[in-house]
Design an enzyme around this catalytic site. Structure first.
Site, PDB file in Angstrom:
ATOM      1  NE  ARG A  28      -1.975  -5.302  -1.448  1.00 57.02           N
ATOM      2  CZ  ARG A  28      -1.342  -4.770  -0.428  1.00 57.02           C
ATOM      3  NH1 ARG A  28      -0.172  -5.283  -0.029  1.00 57.02           N
ATOM      4  NH2 ARG A  28      -1.833  -3.724   0.208  1.00 57.02           N
ATOM      5  CB  CYS A  29       4.104  -9.445  -7.120  1.00 56.58           C
ATOM      6  SG  CYS A  29       4.822 -10.577  -8.334  1.00 56.58           S
ATOM      7  CG  ASP A  36      -1.890   0.093   8.627  1.00 57.53           C
ATOM      8  OD1 ASP A  36      -2.784   0.957   8.608  1.00 57.53           O
ATOM      9  OD2 ASP A  36      -1.941  -0.959   7.962  1.00 57.53           O
ATOM     10  CB  VAL A  47      16.834   6.299  -2.351  1.00 55.10           C
ATOM     11  CG1 VAL A  47      17.656   5.233  -3.074  1.00 55.10           C
ATOM     12  CG2 VAL A  47      16.290   5.746  -1.043  1.00 55.10           C
ATOM     13  NE  ARG A  93     -28.192   9.427  10.584  1.00 53.16           N
ATOM     14  CZ  ARG A  93     -29.191   8.910  11.286  1.00 53.16           C
ATOM     15  NH1 ARG A  93     -28.952   7.882  12.078  1.00 53.16           N
ATOM     16  NH2 ARG A  93     -30.391   9.429  11.217  1.00 53.16           N
ATOM     17  NE  ARG A 132      -4.736  -7.068   7.297  1.00 52.11           N
ATOM     18  CZ  ARG A 132      -4.016  -6.369   6.433  1.00 52.11           C
ATOM     19  NH1 ARG A 132      -4.609  -5.422   5.710  1.00 52.11           N
ATOM     20  NH2 ARG A 132      -2.719  -6.571   6.273  1.00 52.11           N
ATOM     21  CB  THR A 153       2.990   1.011   6.270  1.00 51.87           C
ATOM     22  OG1 THR A 153       1.644   0.694   6.641  1.00 51.87           O
ATOM     23  CG2 THR A 153       3.897   0.813   7.486  1.00 51.87           C
ATOM     24  N   GLY A 200       5.711  -1.740   3.696  1.00 54.78           N
ATOM     25  CA  GLY A 200       5.281  -2.274   4.976  1.00 54.78           C
ATOM     26  C   GLY A 200       5.719  -3.709   5.187  1.00 54.78           C
ATOM     27  CG  ASP A 201       4.498  -7.791   7.702  1.00 57.82           C
ATOM     28  OD1 ASP A 201       5.380  -7.943   8.569  1.00 57.82           O
ATOM     29  OD2 ASP A 201       3.887  -8.751   7.190  1.00 57.82           O
ATOM     30  CB  SER A 209       7.576  -3.926   1.338  1.00 60.67           C
ATOM     31  OG  SER A 209       6.375  -3.464   0.765  1.00 60.67           O
ATOM     32  N   GLY A 222       0.824  -1.208   0.000  1.00 61.58           N
ATOM     33  CA  GLY A 222       0.000   0.000   0.000  1.00 61.58           C
ATOM     34  C   GLY A 222       0.856   1.255   0.000  1.00 61.58           C
ATOM     35  CG  ASP A 282       1.762  -2.315  10.556  1.00 62.20           C
ATOM     36  OD1 ASP A 282       2.547  -1.693   9.803  1.00 62.20           O
ATOM     37  OD2 ASP A 282       0.928  -3.131  10.134  1.00 62.20           O
ATOM     38  CD  GLU A 336      -8.807  -1.559   7.759  1.00 68.95           C
ATOM     39  OE1 GLU A 336      -9.697  -1.524   6.886  1.00 68.95           O
ATOM     40  OE2 GLU A 336      -7.597  -1.445   7.495  1.00 68.95           O
TER      41      GLU A 336
END
Length: 320
Positions: free
Chosen positions: A72-73, A127, A23, A243, A171, A125, A102-103, A105, A11, A129, A222
């Site tokens: 993604r792969c 998140d 870089v 709501r 997540r 990321t 992120g994780d 990767s 992501g 995390d 989420e």
């Protein structure tokens, strides 16, 4: 080391472009050629690799997303796919790779490292995390996006005397919900790391109504449940109408904050330094505003992201 590559995977997060820029320019400053891998690990397998110059990364530091794109792969999860990626890099003369993500990767970088190809992971990321770093690239921007939404929703909640449920990303980690909920003055914050009691939440809302409070904000990560599901449970348990606002992918977009631009620049430059020092198989991070690096295999296999539960306790104390 004369040639290095850089890719973004998983992501996207605001600040990735700033990291790419760091870089490229850090490497060129040291007379190292830089090659961008377009489309993540899928692009690596397919050889979608192009040399980058100073102009290639001009005017991108303020932009969200990633100029190298991401995908993604599934094929790269296999050894055959990983070897294809290594062969593509060898054909271009690339001797080391910076992986921003992120994780998932990091797991890709770990796999290449175990096959003998030097990689350095850079945590990108929203998140927040990734183990081994207090903050990840994109978290601060996403946090401010969520806080802005909470502030605006609270205006409507106050005007119509309603309880609003705001579903945010996270997540497996509750950092966005916790930090945004605390900063936005949410009455209730639900995170994957902690269980909740519906009766306690209902009692808090009822106590607020009894003292004249007419609106409330509930922030739900989420990973706990969807905003719709929680609204249904709250209605069944306490007959409280709500709501729902699901912020979704807007949390990933937007121009990165100054904090994310600076963090990305520092981490991207440090990744290049490690490769130039012959230190592959590492990951970079920041702790107490100091750059750190650590073994990427050890980080994935043994370390775990830890939420600051003191902040969670504080949020409960302040939302009585």
């Amino acid at each position: 080391m004369n040639k290095i590559g850089v890719l973004t995977s998983g992501g996207d997060s605001p600040g990735m472009n700033a990291a790419i820029r760091a870089v490229v320019r850090k490497a060129i400053f040291h007379d190292i050629e830089v090659y961008g891998v377009y489309g993540g690990f899928a692009g690596l397998i397919n050889g979608n690799i192009k040399r980058l110059g100073l102009g290639s990364v001009g005017d991108i530091i303020h932009r969200g997303g990633t100029m190298l794109q991401s995908a993604r792969c599934a094929e790269f999860k296999t050894k055959e796919g990983q070897m294809k990626g290594i062969e593509q890099m060898r054909e271009h003369g690339i001797e080391g790779l910076v992986v921003i993500g992120g994780d998932g990767s990091y797991r890709g970088a770990k796999a290449l490292t175990e096959l003998g190809f030097p990689c350095v992971g850079v945590p990108g990321t929203i998140d927040n995390d990734i183990p081994g770093t207090e903050f990840t690239i994109g978290f601060d921007t996403a946090l401010n996006t969520v806080i802005d939404a909470i502030d605006k929703i609270r205006d409507t909640a106050s005007s119509h005397e309603r309880t609003f449920i705001i579903e945010v990303m996270g997540r497996d980690a509750g950092d966005i919900a916790l930090w945004a909920g605390l900063a936005g003055g949410a009455e209730t914050i639900l995170i994957p790391e902690e269980n909740y009691e519906m009766d306690d939440i209902a009692d808090k809302l009822h106590r607020g109504n009894e003292r004249g409070k007419k609106h409330s904000i509930i922030v739900v990560a989420e990973g706990v449940c969807s905003g719709v599901e929680f609204a249904r449970k709250l209605k069944e348990a306490a007959n409280i109408d709500t709501r729902i606002s699901v912020l979704g992918h807007m949390q990933r977009g937007g121009s990165p904050t100054a904090a994310d631009r600076v963090l990305a620049s520092r981490l991207g430059a440090r990744a290049v330094e490690l490769l130039l020092d012959g230190q592959g198989g590492r990951a970079v991070g920041i702790e107490r505003n100091r750059l750190v690096d650590y073994d990427i295999i050890e980080a994935i296999e043994e370390k775990k992201h830890v939420l600051d539960l003191d902040l969670y306790k504080l949020s409960q104390e302040l939302s009585i």
